[in-house]
Design a protein around this motif. Sequence first.
Motif, short mmCIF file in Angstrom:
data_model
loop_
_atom_site.label_atom_id
_atom_site.label_comp_id
_atom_site.label_asym_id
_atom_site.label_seq_id
_atom_site.Cartn_x
_atom_site.Cartn_y
_atom_site.Cartn_z
N VAL A 135 0.82 -1.23 0.00
CA VAL A 135 0.00 0.00 0.00
C VAL A 135 0.85 1.27 0.00
CG1 VAL A 135 -1.66 1.34 1.39
CG2 VAL A 135 -2.12 -1.05 0.87
N ILE A 137 3.70 1.72 -1.24
CA ILE A 137 4.39 1.83 -2.53
C ILE A 137 3.41 2.24 -3.63
CG2 ILE A 137 5.73 0.56 -4.29
CD1 ILE A 137 6.74 -1.26 -2.00
N PHE A 138 2.25 1.60 -3.67
CA PHE A 138 1.36 1.75 -4.83
C PHE A 138 0.16 2.68 -4.63
CE2 PHE A 138 3.46 -2.36 -5.61
CZ PHE A 138 4.01 -2.08 -6.86
N CYS A 139 -0.21 2.96 -3.38
CA CYS A 139 -1.46 3.71 -3.14
C CYS A 139 -1.48 5.06 -3.88
CB CYS A 139 -1.65 3.92 -1.64
SG CYS A 139 -3.18 4.74 -1.23
N LYS A 140 -0.40 5.82 -3.73
CA LYS A 140 -0.37 7.17 -4.36
C LYS A 140 -0.44 7.04 -5.88
CE LYS A 140 1.89 11.61 -4.03
NZ LYS A 140 3.00 12.39 -3.47
N ILE A 142 -1.73 4.60 -7.68
CA ILE A 142 -3.07 4.16 -8.11
C ILE A 142 -4.04 5.34 -8.05
CG2 ILE A 142 -5.02 2.66 -7.53
CD1 ILE A 142 -2.94 0.60 -6.51
N HIS A 143 -4.02 6.09 -6.93
CA HIS A 143 -4.95 7.21 -6.80
C HIS A 143 -4.66 8.31 -7.83
CE1 HIS A 143 -6.18 5.84 -2.60
NE2 HIS A 143 -7.19 5.65 -3.42
N VAL A 146 -6.17 7.19 -11.08
CA VAL A 146 -7.63 7.36 -11.04
C VAL A 146 -7.97 8.84 -11.22
CG1 VAL A 146 -9.69 7.15 -9.58
CG2 VAL A 146 -8.00 5.32 -9.60
N HIS B 12 -1.01 11.02 1.82
CA HIS B 12 -0.10 9.92 1.46
C HIS B 12 1.14 9.90 2.36
CE1 HIS B 12 -2.21 8.24 -1.91
NE2 HIS B 12 -2.45 9.45 -2.37
N THR B 69 -7.86 -0.38 -3.30
CA THR B 69 -7.21 0.93 -3.23
C THR B 69 -7.88 1.99 -4.13
OG1 THR B 69 -5.14 -0.08 -2.59
CG2 THR B 69 -4.99 2.14 -3.47
#
Lengths: 268, 224
Positions: A135, A137-140, A142-143, A146, B12, B69
């Motif tokens: 999370v 690593i990838f959350c930012k 991915i968001h 989007v 973040h 996510t």
Amino acid sequence: MDFKSNWLMYLLAAGVIGFVVVESLFFLVKAWKRGKELGISKQTLVNTVTNSAIYSVAPAISILATVFVLANALGNVLPWIRLSVIGNLQYETVAATSILSELGGSLTEEVTDPAKFAAVAWGMTIGCCLPLILVPIFCKKIHKKVGDVVNKSSSASALADVVAAAAFIGIIAAFVSKSINGIEVTKTLTGENVVSSRAGFLSIATLIVSIVVYLLLDTLATKKHLVKFSNFVMPIAMFTGMGAAVLMTQLLPQSLVLWSWPWLPPVQ
Amino acid sequence: MKKDVPYFDKVHRWGRIWTLLALVALFSVPLVFSLAHDAWPEPGPFLKGLVAILPLYWVSGIIETFTYTPMIGAGGTYLSFVTGNIANLKLPCAIAALEKADVKGTSDEGEVISTIAIASSAITTTVIIAAGVLLFSIPVQWLTKSPVFAPAFQQIFPAMFGALMASYLRKHWKTAAATVLIGCIVVFFSPSIGIGILIVVTIVAAVLTSFLFYKISTKKSAAK
């Protein structure tokens, strides 16, 4: 004193549980302040807190019940920690069973060897930690992706809304489909896979009651402009569904209550 | 002069710090126990047991990360991956709150509402579990196992997701009905399919179905 529930274990539990509560409060306060900056009304924010809290009561009791499933072998404290942070019963049972079986034990008997207990605790922790690495690593990324799609154009934004709603529908539909004609398979404390429940009259009737109550109350709230009441329609529909399951079990013939699709395997 | 960092960037940054701290807190439990009791897992059997469970844990961990996510805001994502029970509790809570507040999950307001919903749910759940373990273990076991009340807890998913589905039936009944139908067909051929896999299947089905209906409706309005 039993090493599974001595002062050290309670201290560790207090630390982990305290951490979860403080992190939740931190994000709650930050989001609340941001909500005010964005002009979201205090009433909407308060309603979000109350509804979410009410909505979580019954599932929380269900999760609590699963703590006691593991407690016979592992004591109360480790399952409590594991089911409060990331874990769920299915994963924890599988992890504990798998590691104990390699060490010559099972969840049906109390773990009295600290080394076996440590192995279970390590196994559960290593097993569940991957999302906590992925999370950040990838959350930012991915968001951001989007966000880029949503902000591209008005038609892209409209399509993104449709897709977002569809994704939510997808999640809900999975649970609804399972309630209509699925079975639940769980691992027993001895490591066997057994059918623990199957869909049938009771699950379908509960589903229908919950849908109908929601639609009726929501229509009533909209037509009569009952703004405050409308906030509680969803939890009321959920609890009515659960209450209906109790009443149907008590009042209807058992052959009907226990009816299930003939092609589904029996509960073991 | 201090640079004004956008809210999403701040979320973040906070999320990454809290998640790293959560990892430390999580690993402190077995580490402190092992150090205090000088009790360490026997490497051979432990690794054998671990190899047996890691595919299950880690595959579903990867799927959950990339499925959930994009659907919940940044704050909600960081928080729900630490507190767990995402599909069966945190996501429904966030969905219900977004629906009630009438905001989109991808908007700034949606970020706020989903974070508040998930945080409130996490606090409630944590407090109830703690109180239950410390004070009410006997009444809770009685309540959830008693022949009278047990059906209520056994039917918690139909009750919870029925109410949620009803809220979507109003606005998107075609997509909702088509997705449930597809879900039921998949479950018919594989009744014991894990909910994690089924969620991926039904999300893909719902997205494709809604895309199809969206195209049909835009074509119709263009023809008028």
